[in-house]
Design a protein around this motif. Structure first.
Motif, mmCIF file in Angstrom:
data_model
loop_
_atom_site.group_PDB
_atom_site.id
_atom_site.type_symbol
_atom_site.label_atom_id
_atom_site.label_comp_id
_atom_site.label_asym_id
_atom_site.label_seq_id
_atom_site.Cartn_x
_atom_site.Cartn_y
_atom_site.Cartn_z
ATOM 1 N N ALA A 83 -12.377 4.009 70.335
ATOM 2 C CA ALA A 83 -11.879 5.249 69.744
ATOM 3 C C ALA A 83 -11.208 6.130 70.795
ATOM 4 O O ALA A 83 -10.130 6.688 70.551
ATOM 5 C CB ALA A 83 -13.026 6.002 69.074
ATOM 6 N N VAL A 84 -11.804 6.244 71.973
ATOM 7 C CA VAL A 84 -11.261 7.136 72.992
ATOM 8 C C VAL A 84 -10.098 6.489 73.738
ATOM 9 O O VAL A 84 -8.979 7.013 73.750
ATOM 10 C CB VAL A 84 -12.372 7.569 73.970
ATOM 11 N N LEU A 85 -10.351 5.355 74.370
ATOM 12 C CA LEU A 85 -9.316 4.731 75.207
ATOM 13 C C LEU A 85 -8.249 4.021 74.379
ATOM 14 O O LEU A 85 -7.053 4.162 74.644
ATOM 15 C CB LEU A 85 -9.968 3.753 76.185
ATOM 16 N N GLY A 86 -8.679 3.248 73.402
ATOM 17 C CA GLY A 86 -7.714 2.546 72.556
ATOM 18 C C GLY A 86 -6.883 3.513 71.731
ATOM 19 O O GLY A 86 -5.686 3.306 71.533
ATOM 20 N N GLY A 87 -7.521 4.575 71.257
ATOM 21 C CA GLY A 87 -6.786 5.583 70.502
ATOM 22 C C GLY A 87 -5.740 6.279 71.346
ATOM 23 O O GLY A 87 -4.626 6.534 70.890
ATOM 24 N N TYR A 88 -6.102 6.590 72.574
ATOM 25 C CA TYR A 88 -5.139 7.226 73.473
ATOM 26 C C TYR A 88 -3.959 6.284 73.757
ATOM 27 O O TYR A 88 -2.797 6.705 73.712
ATOM 28 C CB TYR A 88 -5.812 7.634 74.780
ATOM 29 N N LEU A 89 -4.268 5.035 74.043
ATOM 30 C CA LEU A 89 -3.206 4.064 74.331
ATOM 31 C C LEU A 89 -2.291 3.883 73.132
ATOM 32 O O LEU A 89 -1.061 3.899 73.264
ATOM 33 C CB LEU A 89 -3.809 2.724 74.747
ATOM 34 N N LEU A 90 -2.870 3.713 71.948
ATOM 35 C CA LEU A 90 -2.067 3.512 70.753
ATOM 36 C C LEU A 90 -1.208 4.739 70.463
ATOM 37 O O LEU A 90 -0.011 4.619 70.175
ATOM 38 C CB LEU A 90 -2.978 3.207 69.562
ATOM 39 N N VAL B 103 -7.489 -5.566 65.763
ATOM 40 C CA VAL B 103 -6.501 -4.838 64.968
ATOM 41 C C VAL B 103 -5.785 -3.805 65.826
ATOM 42 O O VAL B 103 -4.576 -3.620 65.721
ATOM 43 C CB VAL B 103 -7.180 -4.193 63.738
ATOM 44 N N THR B 104 -6.508 -3.147 66.704
ATOM 45 C CA THR B 104 -5.887 -2.166 67.599
ATOM 46 C C THR B 104 -4.869 -2.824 68.518
ATOM 47 O O THR B 104 -3.758 -2.314 68.696
ATOM 48 C CB THR B 104 -6.967 -1.439 68.419
ATOM 49 N N VAL B 105 -5.240 -3.952 69.088
ATOM 50 C CA VAL B 105 -4.295 -4.680 69.951
ATOM 51 C C VAL B 105 -3.078 -5.117 69.141
ATOM 52 O O VAL B 105 -1.936 -5.010 69.609
ATOM 53 C CB VAL B 105 -4.993 -5.886 70.615
ATOM 54 N N LEU B 106 -3.300 -5.561 67.916
ATOM 55 C CA LEU B 106 -2.195 -5.973 67.055
ATOM 56 C C LEU B 106 -1.253 -4.808 66.773
ATOM 57 O O LEU B 106 -0.032 -4.965 66.790
ATOM 58 C CB LEU B 106 -2.752 -6.549 65.747
ATOM 59 N N PHE B 107 -1.810 -3.616 66.526
ATOM 60 C CA PHE B 107 -0.983 -2.446 66.259
ATOM 61 C C PHE B 107 -0.315 -1.900 67.516
ATOM 62 O O PHE B 107 0.655 -1.145 67.421
ATOM 63 C CB PHE B 107 -1.783 -1.348 65.573
ATOM 64 N N LEU C 122 1.176 -3.844 69.688
ATOM 65 C CA LEU C 122 2.274 -4.746 70.032
ATOM 66 C C LEU C 122 3.662 -4.261 69.600
ATOM 67 O O LEU C 122 4.605 -4.360 70.392
ATOM 68 C CB LEU C 122 1.991 -6.143 69.485
ATOM 69 N N PRO C 123 3.869 -3.748 68.372
ATOM 70 C CA PRO C 123 5.231 -3.310 68.009
ATOM 71 C C PRO C 123 5.805 -2.209 68.900
ATOM 72 O O PRO C 123 6.939 -2.357 69.384
ATOM 73 C CB PRO C 123 5.084 -2.853 66.551
ATOM 74 N N PRO C 124 5.070 -1.107 69.157
ATOM 75 C CA PRO C 124 5.695 -0.103 70.042
ATOM 76 C C PRO C 124 5.849 -0.604 71.470
ATOM 77 O O PRO C 124 6.803 -0.233 72.158
ATOM 78 C CB PRO C 124 4.741 1.097 69.964
ATOM 79 N N LEU C 125 4.934 -1.454 71.914
ATOM 80 C CA LEU C 125 5.055 -2.018 73.255
ATOM 81 C C LEU C 125 6.299 -2.894 73.353
ATOM 82 O O LEU C 125 7.060 -2.797 74.324
ATOM 83 C CB LEU C 125 3.799 -2.811 73.609
ATOM 84 N N ALA C 126 6.531 -3.721 72.333
ATOM 85 C CA ALA C 126 7.721 -4.566 72.322
ATOM 86 C C ALA C 126 8.993 -3.708 72.276
ATOM 87 O O ALA C 126 9.978 -4.003 72.971
ATOM 88 C CB ALA C 126 7.680 -5.515 71.122
ATOM 89 N N HIS C 127 8.979 -2.648 71.501
ATOM 90 C CA HIS C 127 10.140 -1.768 71.433
ATOM 91 C C HIS C 127 10.420 -1.106 72.778
ATOM 92 O O HIS C 127 11.558 -1.047 73.226
ATOM 93 C CB HIS C 127 9.940 -0.697 70.354
#
Length: 103
Positions: free
Chosen positions: A28-35, A85-89, A91-96
């Motif tokens: 929630a904290v780290l993954g949310g910030y990254l996403l 699911v977080t890693v999957l989500f 990927l699109p902005p990272l690829a962009h």
């Protein structure tokens, strides 16, 4: 013969529950910030209009993205599924961002 049991049997049920909550809190904290950061940077490039307006709109949307991820981290059936699911989500902005040369 050795009397070894799987690693999950070494931990008590309380310890497993605490580990699960800890992993979900980290997500929630780290993954949310990254996403939220990835989507903010990506959307700031994609949204039309002036640069300042696009950054402001992307930043406002990032609060919604962060909030949804925090809720998802604790609603998912397992912590592993929430992480995947977080890693999957991510990927699109990272690829962009890689495609436009920001990262």
């Amino acid at each position: 013969m050795s009397n070894l049991s799987p690693p999950t049997l070494w931990l008590s049920a309380l310890a497993l529950r605490r580990l699960d909550v800890t992993v979900r809190c980290l997500l929630a904290v780290l993954g949310g910030y990254l996403l939220a950061a990835l989507y903010t940077a990506s959307l700031a490039r994609l949204l039309p209009g002036e640069a300042a307006q696009a950054v402001l709109a992307a930043t406002q949307l990032s609060f919604l993205i962060y909030c949804v991820l925090v809720i998802w981290a604790f609603c998912a059936s397992s912590a592993l599924r929430a992480w995947l699911v977080t890693v999957l989500f991510c990927l699109p902005p990272l690829a962009h961002l890689l495609w436009v040369g920001v990262l």
